[in-house]
Write an enzyme that holds these catalytic residues in place. Structure first.
Site, PDB file in Angstrom:
ATOM      1  N   MET A   4       0.849  -1.197   0.000  1.00 41.96           N
ATOM      2  CA  MET A   4       0.000   0.000   0.000  1.00 41.96           C
ATOM      3  C   MET A   4       0.880   1.241   0.000  1.00 41.96           C
ATOM      4  O   MET A   4       1.870   1.293   0.718  1.00 41.96           O
ATOM      5  CB  MET A   4      -0.883   0.011   1.252  1.00 41.96           C
ATOM      6  CG  MET A   4      -1.722   1.282   1.391  1.00 41.96           C
ATOM      7  SD  MET A   4      -2.819   1.248   2.832  1.00 41.96           S
ATOM      8  CE  MET A   4      -1.694   1.787   4.122  1.00 41.96           C
ATOM      9  N   ASN A   5       0.516   2.280  -0.805  1.00 41.54           N
ATOM     10  CA  ASN A   5       1.061   3.615  -0.564  1.00 41.54           C
ATOM     11  C   ASN A   5      -0.065   4.627  -0.436  1.00 41.54           C
ATOM     12  O   ASN A   5      -0.937   4.410   0.429  1.00 41.54           O
ATOM     13  CB  ASN A   5       2.218   3.994  -1.512  1.00 41.54           C
ATOM     14  CG  ASN A   5       1.978   3.924  -2.988  1.00 41.54           C
ATOM     15  OD1 ASN A   5       1.832   2.842  -3.533  1.00 41.54           O
ATOM     16  ND2 ASN A   5       1.980   5.051  -3.670  1.00 41.54           N
ATOM     17  N   ASP A   6      -0.090   5.689  -1.185  1.00 38.98           N
ATOM     18  CA  ASP A   6      -0.951   6.848  -0.897  1.00 38.98           C
ATOM     19  C   ASP A   6      -2.424   6.538  -0.603  1.00 38.98           C
ATOM     20  O   ASP A   6      -3.030   5.725  -1.288  1.00 38.98           O
ATOM     21  CB  ASP A   6      -1.005   7.798  -2.102  1.00 38.98           C
ATOM     22  CG  ASP A   6       0.324   8.090  -2.736  1.00 38.98           C
ATOM     23  OD1 ASP A   6       1.349   7.645  -2.213  1.00 38.98           O
ATOM     24  OD2 ASP A   6       0.327   8.776  -3.773  1.00 38.98           O
ATOM     25  N   ARG A  20       0.090  14.425 -12.564  1.00 38.74           N
ATOM     26  CA  ARG A  20      -0.715  13.427 -11.858  1.00 38.74           C
ATOM     27  C   ARG A  20      -1.340  13.896 -10.541  1.00 38.74           C
ATOM     28  O   ARG A  20      -1.119  14.997 -10.091  1.00 38.74           O
ATOM     29  CB  ARG A  20       0.137  12.193 -11.584  1.00 38.74           C
ATOM     30  CG  ARG A  20       1.383  12.445 -10.757  1.00 38.74           C
ATOM     31  CD  ARG A  20       2.090  11.112 -10.520  1.00 38.74           C
ATOM     32  NE  ARG A  20       3.306  11.236  -9.744  1.00 38.74           N
ATOM     33  CZ  ARG A  20       4.521  11.343 -10.263  1.00 38.74           C
ATOM     34  NH1 ARG A  20       4.699  11.350 -11.566  1.00 38.74           N
ATOM     35  NH2 ARG A  20       5.572  11.458  -9.470  1.00 38.74           N
ATOM     36  N   ASP A  21      -2.099  12.975  -9.955  1.00 37.26           N
ATOM     37  CA  ASP A  21      -2.679  13.076  -8.614  1.00 37.26           C
ATOM     38  C   ASP A  21      -3.773  14.145  -8.517  1.00 37.26           C
ATOM     39  O   ASP A  21      -3.718  15.036  -7.650  1.00 37.26           O
ATOM     40  CB  ASP A  21      -1.577  13.313  -7.557  1.00 37.26           C
ATOM     41  CG  ASP A  21      -0.447  12.304  -7.654  1.00 37.26           C
ATOM     42  OD1 ASP A  21      -0.674  11.210  -8.209  1.00 37.26           O
ATOM     43  OD2 ASP A  21       0.676  12.602  -7.191  1.00 37.26           O
ATOM     44  N   GLU A  37       3.967  16.305  -5.836  1.00 40.33           N
ATOM     45  CA  GLU A  37       2.959  15.261  -5.990  1.00 40.33           C
ATOM     46  C   GLU A  37       1.776  15.557  -5.056  1.00 40.33           C
ATOM     47  O   GLU A  37       1.893  16.335  -4.111  1.00 40.33           O
ATOM     48  CB  GLU A  37       3.535  13.891  -5.595  1.00 40.33           C
ATOM     49  CG  GLU A  37       4.769  13.482  -6.385  1.00 40.33           C
ATOM     50  CD  GLU A  37       5.288  12.077  -6.049  1.00 40.33           C
ATOM     51  OE1 GLU A  37       5.627  11.364  -6.995  1.00 40.33           O
ATOM     52  OE2 GLU A  37       5.357  11.705  -4.861  1.00 40.33           O
TER      53      GLU A  37
HETATM   54  C1  FRU Z   1       3.166   9.469  -4.399  1.00 39.26           C
HETATM   55  C2  FRU Z   1       3.038   8.846  -5.779  1.00 39.26           C
HETATM   56  C3  FRU Z   1       2.045   9.598  -6.614  1.00 39.26           C
HETATM   57  C4  FRU Z   1       1.607   8.561  -7.609  1.00 39.26           C
HETATM   58  C5  FRU Z   1       1.605   7.305  -6.768  1.00 39.26           C
HETATM   59  C6  FRU Z   1       1.973   6.074  -7.510  1.00 39.26           C
HETATM   60  O1  FRU Z   1       3.588   8.619  -3.416  1.00 39.26           O
HETATM   61  O2  FRU Z   1       4.306   8.801  -6.380  1.00 39.26           O
HETATM   62  O3  FRU Z   1       2.552  10.770  -7.206  1.00 39.26           O
HETATM   63  O4  FRU Z   1       0.347   8.852  -8.155  1.00 39.26           O
HETATM   64  O5  FRU Z   1       2.516   7.520  -5.716  1.00 39.26           O
HETATM   65  O6  FRU Z   1       1.778   4.934  -6.734  1.00 39.26           O
END
Ligand code: FRU
Length: 494
Positions: free
Chosen positions: A20-22, A153-154, A205
């Site tokens: 898991m990340n964001d 992105r994001d 980001e």
């Molecule tokens: C931030 C990031 C975002 C991207 C996502 C990819 O942690 O690098 O910019 O959308 O993670 O997993």
């Protein structure tokens, strides 16, 4: 599931398994808080991104749901947001019910390897069954990458009540772009911000733009969160912010804030090393009125190497963001959401002279303690965790340095990455009173310090070889314990 693996957080959200990340798509809808997250279901390291999904009725206890968005021929599903389209402006609703609309980035790995520059674009998906199933919009992408910009992105979308328009904050390498729409499908570029100001030690980001009332005044300012990786104040990934005004088209920093973010300086939502890509919930009811934030409790410096097996990483506790006007200017305070009070089990008052605090078997505590400092206070003071192997973690304040600190250098397994324990985290103090309040949450593998009522925040993770079953206060001559409380905390998983 009752999580029993070593280092498994007991009162933080962590994915049932794998990477898991964001946090993504955080939105409140029909009595539920939705948490989506960057997820790779086939491994405990980053890979082709999906949106994992969980819901909560109280921001504290979470129910895991099936994966919401899978990668497809347009690419991986990168970070983004979700909104409730109350007026069905998109026309994607059914039976007069407002749809949930997710706005995310497609990352096309094929285009990337082919050396193209336009491999990230913005797209939408919608749900008419309270987020249980999702349909990708047939006309995706809704914002192709025309310029092109490599890091594009994001998308974080907000309903601008004043101008009655959808607003998107979008990261574009070294700046944030703002776009507008009437229907979440057709988007027009408005302006960009940030190339000359703030921290630029890494790529920008995960932005978030929102209005926030200034406490104790009738004023409202706009806050822009921007995560950067690397370039954080204590190394690696971190989230900075800017305070100013938004006129429907342009974000302008407040003149009192602007001096603090010149020459590469940043002001940070959290000075710890483990709070990244955090953004806030959409659609919190007006009657509640809070701006609620969750971040990824890790750091790209070592996030893929931390010593966990079934899963990797957790989210921070949910926090309420508030704007205060202090002598140095506007500052965002973070405090743990009040719903967390429900986890308090045994409560013990802390009295003057106290050092040992009651322990728990699992190593999960909340400590809220006030220290009184004098001119004779020269030694660091704070809270120490220890286990039977002599491994320790310390968080507190160093009056001589004027800095809060978090020290995980002897906290157990630190050897998985050279970057993990190469320094003691430091964070500046904003408050000036003689009383220093340390309000901290300790889970099995993390500490979150909300100092001086949330003016300075530190979030750091750690991996002791066995749980920290001892807690004590430490302080030197000239410093006294005024009082406080400590609580054993219950876990959130059934
Ligand atoms: C931030 C990031 C975002 C991207 C996502 C990819 O942690 O690098 O910019 O959308 O993670 O997993």
């Amino acid at each position: 599931i009752r999580y029993t693996e070593a280092h498994r957080p007991q009162f933080h959200f962590s994915p049932p398994d794998h990477w898991m990340n964001d946090p993504n798509g955080m939105v409140y809808h029909e009595g539920e808080y939705h948490l989506f997250y960057q997820h790779y279901p086939d491994s405990t390291v980053w890979g082709p991104m999906h949106w994992g999904h969980a819901v909560s009725e109280d921001l504290v206890h979470w129910e895991n749901l099936p994966i919401a968005l899978y990668p497809d021929s347009l690419g991986y599903i990168f970070s983004g947001s979700a909104v409730v389209d109350h007026n069905n402006s998109s026309g994607l609703g059914e039976d007069g019910q407002p749809p949930l609309v997710a706005i995310f980035t497609y990352h096309d790995p094929v285009g990337e390897s082919a050396g193209r520059e336009d491999y990230q674009s913005q797209a939408i998906a919608y749900s008419n069954d309270r987020g249980r199933t999702w349909t990708k919009y047939a006309g995706n992408p809704v914002i192709p990458n025309e310029q092109p910009i490599r890091d594009f992105r994001d998308p974080k979308v907000l309903w601008d009540t004043e101008r009655e328009q959808w607003l998107m904050a979008l990261a574009a390498q070294d700046r944030i772009m703002f776009w507008r729409s009437d229907n979440l499908i057709d988007w027009a570029f408005l302006s960009d911000f940030g190339q000359q100001v703030g921290g630029h030690g890494g790529v920008w980001e995960c932005p978030d733009l929102f209005p926030l009332p200034v406490r104790g005044s009738g004023e409202t300012k706009w806050v822009l969160l921007v995560s950067i990786n690397p370039g954080g104040p204590n190394g690696g990934s971190a989230t900075q912010y800017f305070v100013g005004d938004f006129d429907g088209t342009t974000f302008t920093m407040d003149p009192t804030f602007s001096p603090d973010v010149q020459n590469g300086e940043g002001v940070w939502i959290d000075y710890g090393r483990d709070n990244y890509a955090g953004v806030t919930f959409a659609n919190i009811p007006d009657a509640d009125g809070r701006r609620i934030f969750i971040g990824w409790m890790s750091n790209w410096l070592y996030g893929q190497e931390v010593p966990t097996t079934e899963w990797r990483s957790a989210m921070t506790l949910p926090r309420t963001l508030e704007l205060h006007r202090l002598t140095p200017g506007y500052r965002v305070f973070s405090t743990p959401v009040r719903e967390l009070d429900a986890l308090r089990d045994a409560t013990t008052p802390i009295q003057s002279g106290t050092t040992a605090l009651p322990a728990t078997a699992e190593g999960t505590y909340e400590v809220d303690v006030r220290f009184l400092t004098t001119e004779a206070s020269t030694e660091p003071f704070g809270i120490e965790l220890e286990n039977g192997l002599g491994e320790t973690y310390r968080v507190g304040y160093d009056p001589a340095a004027g800095q809060f600190f978090s020290d995980r250098q002897d906290s157990g397994d630190t050897g998985f990455s050279e970057a993990f324990a190469d320094r003691i985290t430091q964070a500046p103090r904003l408050a000036t009173s003689d009383t220093v309040r340390l309000h901290a949450f300790f889970d099995v593998a993390s500490a979150e310090l909300f100092a001086d009522g949330g003016a300075t925040v530190i979030t750091d993770i750690f991996f002791p070889s066995e749980p920290f079953r001892r807690v004590r206060l430490f302080y030197g001559d000239g410093t006294e314990v005024l009082g406080g409380e400590t609580y054993a905390l219950e876990g959130i998983w059934p």
